[in-house]
Scaffold this motif. Sequence first.
Motif, short mmCIF file in Angstrom:
data_model
loop_
_atom_site.label_atom_id
_atom_site.label_comp_id
_atom_site.label_asym_id
_atom_site.label_seq_id
_atom_site.Cartn_x
_atom_site.Cartn_y
_atom_site.Cartn_z
N ILE A 131 42.16 32.47 50.14
CA ILE A 131 41.82 31.11 49.71
C ILE A 131 40.69 31.11 48.70
CG2 ILE A 131 42.68 29.99 51.80
CD1 ILE A 131 39.80 29.71 52.75
N SER A 132 40.75 30.10 47.85
CA SER A 132 39.69 29.85 46.87
C SER A 132 39.45 28.34 46.88
CB SER A 132 40.12 30.34 45.49
OG SER A 132 41.23 29.61 45.04
N PRO A 133 38.39 27.90 46.26
CA PRO A 133 38.11 26.45 46.28
C PRO A 133 39.28 25.60 45.75
CG PRO A 133 36.19 27.63 45.51
CD PRO A 133 37.30 28.65 45.63
N HIS A 166 37.63 38.04 45.20
CA HIS A 166 39.01 37.69 45.52
C HIS A 166 39.93 38.86 45.15
CE1 HIS A 166 41.87 34.15 45.96
NE2 HIS A 166 42.68 35.04 45.42
N GLY A 167 39.75 39.40 43.95
CA GLY A 167 40.56 40.51 43.48
C GLY A 167 40.39 41.78 44.30
N ARG A 168 39.17 42.08 44.72
CA ARG A 168 38.92 43.27 45.56
C ARG A 168 39.64 43.15 46.90
NH1 ARG A 168 33.57 42.35 44.25
NH2 ARG A 168 33.00 43.53 42.41
N ILE A 169 39.58 41.97 47.49
CA ILE A 169 40.24 41.76 48.79
C ILE A 169 41.75 41.95 48.64
CG2 ILE A 169 40.78 40.02 50.55
CD1 ILE A 169 37.87 38.96 50.06
N ILE A 170 42.33 41.36 47.61
CA ILE A 170 43.77 41.52 47.36
C ILE A 170 44.09 43.01 47.18
CG2 ILE A 170 45.62 41.11 45.69
CD1 ILE A 170 44.31 38.32 45.20
N GLY A 171 43.28 43.70 46.38
CA GLY A 171 43.49 45.12 46.14
C GLY A 171 43.39 45.95 47.41
N ASN A 172 42.41 45.63 48.25
CA ASN A 172 42.22 46.38 49.50
C ASN A 172 43.41 46.18 50.45
OD1 ASN A 172 39.76 47.28 48.56
ND2 ASN A 172 38.58 45.76 49.70
N ILE A 173 43.88 44.94 50.57
CA ILE A 173 45.03 44.67 51.43
C ILE A 173 46.27 45.37 50.88
CG2 ILE A 173 46.57 42.86 52.31
CD1 ILE A 173 44.04 41.02 52.37
N TYR A 174 46.45 45.28 49.57
CA TYR A 174 47.58 45.96 48.92
C TYR A 174 47.55 47.46 49.23
CZ TYR A 174 50.41 48.06 45.25
OH TYR A 174 51.32 48.81 44.57
N GLY A 212 59.96 21.33 44.60
CA GLY A 212 60.23 20.86 43.25
C GLY A 212 59.00 20.45 42.46
N LYS A 213 57.83 20.45 43.09
CA LYS A 213 56.58 20.07 42.42
C LYS A 213 55.89 21.32 41.88
CE LYS A 213 52.15 17.79 43.09
NZ LYS A 213 51.22 17.16 44.01
N VAL A 214 55.45 21.27 40.64
CA VAL A 214 54.80 22.41 40.00
C VAL A 214 53.31 22.42 40.33
CG1 VAL A 214 54.24 23.53 37.80
CG2 VAL A 214 56.49 22.46 38.13
N TYR A 215 52.82 23.59 40.73
CA TYR A 215 51.39 23.81 40.98
C TYR A 215 50.95 24.93 40.05
CZ TYR A 215 52.01 21.28 45.40
OH TYR A 215 52.29 20.33 46.36
N TYR A 216 49.88 24.71 39.31
CA TYR A 216 49.37 25.74 38.41
C TYR A 216 48.28 26.54 39.12
CZ TYR A 216 52.04 23.45 34.82
OH TYR A 216 53.07 22.91 34.11
N MET A 217 48.36 27.85 38.95
CA MET A 217 47.39 28.75 39.56
C MET A 217 46.42 29.21 38.49
SD MET A 217 50.16 30.98 41.70
CE MET A 217 48.95 32.16 42.27
N SER A 218 45.21 29.53 38.89
CA SER A 218 44.23 30.07 37.95
C SER A 218 44.75 31.36 37.34
CB SER A 218 42.90 30.34 38.67
OG SER A 218 42.38 29.15 39.18
N PRO A 219 44.42 31.64 36.08
CA PRO A 219 44.96 32.83 35.43
C PRO A 219 44.45 34.14 35.99
CG PRO A 219 43.44 31.68 33.97
CD PRO A 219 43.61 30.82 35.19
N SER A 220 43.27 34.14 36.60
CA SER A 220 42.77 35.38 37.20
C SER A 220 41.81 35.04 38.33
CB SER A 220 42.07 36.25 36.15
OG SER A 220 40.99 35.55 35.59
N ALA A 221 41.73 35.97 39.26
CA ALA A 221 40.87 35.78 40.42
C ALA A 221 39.46 36.25 40.10
CB ALA A 221 41.42 36.58 41.60
#
Length: 185
Positions: free
Chosen positions: A98-100, A30-38, A17-26
Motif C-alpha cells: 500500500i501507498s497513500p 516500496h520498491g525494496r519491499i516488492i523486490g524482497n518479496i519477489y 470497467g473503470k480505469v485507475y491510473y497507477m503511479s509510474p514508479s514506486a
Amino acid sequence: MSPTDNLNEFKEEIIDGKVYYMSPSANPRHGRIIGNIYFIFKSYLKGKTCEVFTDTIDVFLNEEGTDKVIPDVSVLCDPDKFTDKGYNGVPSLIVEVISPTSIKRDRETKFHKYEAYGVGEYWIVDPLNKSIEQFVLYEGKYKLNGVYTQLDEAEKERLYEKQGFVKQFKTSIFSELTIDIDEIF
C-alpha cells in the motif's frame, strides 16, 4: 502540455470497467519491499511450475478485460494462461504494497475483487508499519490468517515469544515455504 499528456507515463488498471491510473514508479522503500518479496518467491519457485512476477505483467481476471490488474507481486501457476498481452486467469497469490494513493483501492476495491475471483491468498503490505496482513480464501471468503509485523530490536526480545508475535510465517499455497519478516522489510 495538457494534464492528460502525462497519462502515458502511468500504468492503468481496470476494475469493473473503470480505469485507475497507477503511479509510474514506486518510492525506494516500496520498491525494496516488492523486490524482497519477489526474490523470496523466485528462489523458492526455481524449477517449479509456478512463476512470480512484479508489476511488470498485466493480469486479466476475466476474458472481457473489464478487470485487469497489475499487482505489485503475483504468483501465477497455470502456464497455459500466459499470452503476449499478459496473464489471462486468476493468480494463486497476490501481494499489494500500500501507498497513500492506493490504500482504499487495495483494502477495499481489490480486496473484494480478488476474493470474488478466487485468488487463494492475498497480502496487504504496509511499509510504514512494517506489517503484512495475510488473507486466505476459505469457502469463497477471505479470512485474516495473520498479521505479521517487523519489530525493532528492543521490542523483539520483549514481544516475540512473550506476546505471541512471530517473525516467520508460511503461505497457504506452499506449505514448505517459510517467510521471515526481516527478509521483507
